[in-house]
Scaffold this active site. Structure first.
Site, mmCIF file in Angstrom:
data_model
loop_
_atom_site.group_PDB
_atom_site.id
_atom_site.type_symbol
_atom_site.label_atom_id
_atom_site.label_comp_id
_atom_site.label_asym_id
_atom_site.label_seq_id
_atom_site.Cartn_x
_atom_site.Cartn_y
_atom_site.Cartn_z
ATOM 1 N N SER A 58 0.838 -1.201 0.000
ATOM 2 C CA SER A 58 0.000 0.000 0.000
ATOM 3 C C SER A 58 0.869 1.246 0.000
ATOM 4 C CB SER A 58 -0.918 0.032 1.229
ATOM 5 O OG SER A 58 -1.633 1.250 1.272
ATOM 6 N N VAL A 63 7.207 2.259 4.189
ATOM 7 C CA VAL A 63 8.186 1.612 3.316
ATOM 8 C C VAL A 63 7.737 1.699 1.855
ATOM 9 C CG1 VAL A 63 9.417 -0.535 2.802
ATOM 10 C CG2 VAL A 63 8.974 0.102 5.169
ATOM 11 N N CYS A 64 6.465 1.467 1.594
ATOM 12 C CA CYS A 64 5.954 1.547 0.218
ATOM 13 C C CYS A 64 6.068 2.971 -0.317
ATOM 14 C CB CYS A 64 4.503 1.085 0.158
ATOM 15 S SG CYS A 64 4.254 -0.628 0.649
ATOM 16 N N SER A 65 5.779 3.929 0.532
ATOM 17 C CA SER A 65 5.908 5.333 0.161
ATOM 18 C C SER A 65 7.355 5.658 -0.186
ATOM 19 C CB SER A 65 5.402 6.218 1.304
ATOM 20 O OG SER A 65 5.545 7.581 0.993
#
Length: 172
Positions: A58, A63-65
């Site tokens: 997501s 971390v995804c950002s």
């Protein structure tokens, strides 16, 4: 559907990935995901380009950002023959909002929320929570897989240097 265990975890919790493990040298499976405004997006939309495909749980997580921002920064300096796609289960509207709030405009975001076709075809559909596992795939201009990284821990970033090297090599 094939189930794979022991290859992806969230902390100490082992998760199950649905779908086959993709390997270097194989033809990438085609897929349909939803892009901006629910527009249909497929591999054919990027024919003749090298594709870096980042699968993330997501965009609204740290971390995804960070991963997507780093790929966006890299995308500013790579060849026009290379496109970076980030695919998650986030709705396209949330992806667009996140991109706007984070000044990310060099990465194509798409959602697998409708059919999970990408997740099931690339072996990144997480059985326990319905999200996508963190992984990076590099496809050459003919959609032959040139690099694969299934990141073993949900909170771990991928090896950017390896993905970019494979993409640059595939772009010639």
């Amino acid at each position: 559907m094939e189930e794979r265990t022991g290859v992806f975890a969230a902390g100490d919790n082992q998760l199950t990935l649905l779908g086959p493990e993709i390997s270097v040298g194989q033809q990438a499976p085609n897929f349909t995901v939803s892009g901006a405004g629910l527009r249909r997006v497929t591999l054919d939309d990027y024919a003749g380009k090298v594709k870096i495909i980042a699968s993330v749980p997501s965009l609204d997580t740290g971390v995804c950002s960070d991963e997507t921002k780093q790929f966006s920064d890299y995308a500013k300096s790579i060849s026009d023959d290379i496109v970076v796609l980030t695919i998650s289960m986030d709705l396209p509207f949330a992806q667009a909002r996140w991109c706007g709030a984070n000044d990310v405009d060099n990465v194509v975001t798409a959602s697998d929320f409708k059919s999970r076709e990408f997740g099931d075809s690339f072996g990144v559909h997480v059985k326990e929570n319905g999200l996508l596992a963190r992984a990076v795939f590099v496809l050459d201009k003919d959609n032959v897989v040139r690099h694969v990284e299934y990141v073993p821990q949900i909170a771990q970033l991928p090896n950017f240097d390896a993905a970019l090297a494979a993409a640059n090599e595939a772009a010639g």
